[in-house]
Design a protein around this motif. Structure first.
Motif, PDB file in Angstrom:
ATOM      1  N   LYS A 142       0.854  -1.179   0.000  1.00 54.55           N
ATOM      2  CA  LYS A 142       0.000   0.000   0.000  1.00 54.55           C
ATOM      3  C   LYS A 142       0.895   1.235   0.000  1.00 54.55           C
ATOM      4  O   LYS A 142       1.891   1.280   0.704  1.00 54.55           O
ATOM      5  CB  LYS A 142      -0.886   0.002   1.238  1.00 54.55           C
ATOM      6  N   ASP A 170      -2.584   6.097  -1.576  1.00 51.82           N
ATOM      7  CA  ASP A 170      -3.859   5.384  -1.488  1.00 51.82           C
ATOM      8  C   ASP A 170      -4.772   5.972  -0.415  1.00 51.82           C
ATOM      9  O   ASP A 170      -5.989   5.790  -0.469  1.00 51.82           O
ATOM     10  CB  ASP A 170      -3.618   3.907  -1.192  1.00 51.82           C
ATOM     11  N   ASN A 215     -11.415   6.460  -4.922  1.00 50.61           N
ATOM     12  CA  ASN A 215     -12.218   5.238  -4.835  1.00 50.61           C
ATOM     13  C   ASN A 215     -11.924   4.475  -3.534  1.00 50.61           C
ATOM     14  O   ASN A 215     -11.866   3.252  -3.530  1.00 50.61           O
ATOM     15  CB  ASN A 215     -11.972   4.350  -6.051  1.00 50.61           C
ATOM     16  N   ARG A 216     -11.804   5.189  -2.433  1.00 47.94           N
ATOM     17  CA  ARG A 216     -11.605   4.560  -1.124  1.00 47.94           C
ATOM     18  C   ARG A 216     -12.866   3.846  -0.694  1.00 47.94           C
ATOM     19  O   ARG A 216     -13.981   4.284  -0.970  1.00 47.94           O
ATOM     20  CB  ARG A 216     -11.267   5.608  -0.074  1.00 47.94           C
ATOM     21  N   LYS A 217     -12.724   2.755   0.023  1.00 43.16           N
ATOM     22  CA  LYS A 217     -13.899   2.012   0.513  1.00 43.16           C
ATOM     23  C   LYS A 217     -14.484   2.662   1.758  1.00 43.16           C
ATOM     24  O   LYS A 217     -15.665   2.548   2.003  1.00 43.16           O
ATOM     25  CB  LYS A 217     -13.480   0.567   0.800  1.00 43.16           C
ATOM     26  N   GLN A 218     -13.648   3.308   2.525  1.00 47.02           N
ATOM     27  CA  GLN A 218     -14.134   4.014   3.696  1.00 47.02           C
ATOM     28  C   GLN A 218     -13.866   5.501   3.511  1.00 47.02           C
ATOM     29  O   GLN A 218     -12.816   5.888   2.992  1.00 47.02           O
ATOM     30  CB  GLN A 218     -13.410   3.528   4.950  1.00 47.02           C
TER      31      GLN A 218
END
Length: 101
Positions: free
Chosen positions: A85, A89, A94-97
């Motif tokens: 990582k 990032d 497009n982060r999930k959280q």
């Protein structure tokens, strides 16, 4: 007299793999340790519990155990999952959280 052949996992405090390439043969203890009545230290009369043989490969350790007639059990290590990582990032769209402070 039963032997355990294994490759030790690396310590959580180390980042390298210096001692993780060797294979070790250790004997399982035949009797439990008992506390010394005078000092309270644990001790045992089993001398094989102090023996730890080092080998360069699993095959060499197995060959030694077979040659000496020692019953053994091989424990293969689980490979660690590598997760790469980068710092960028953290700010990706497009982060999930969601990012919050």
């Amino acid at each position: 007299m039963f032997a355990k052949i294994y490759q030790p996992a690396r310590n959580a405090m180390q980042s390298g793999r210096a001692l993780s390439k060797h294979w070790f043969l250790e004997f399982t203890p035949e009797m439990a340790e008992r506390p010394d009545p005078l000092m309270g230290w644990t001790s045992s009369t089993d001398m094989r519990a102090q023996v730890r043989l080092s080998f360069d490969s699993q095959e060499a350790a197995v060959a030694y155990a077979r040659q000496q007639g020692i019953p053994y059990q091989v424990t293969t290590p689980q490979k660690a999952k590598r997760y790469v990582k980068s710092y960028s990032d953290n700010f990706s769209t497009n982060r999930k959280q969601p990012w919050s402070h």
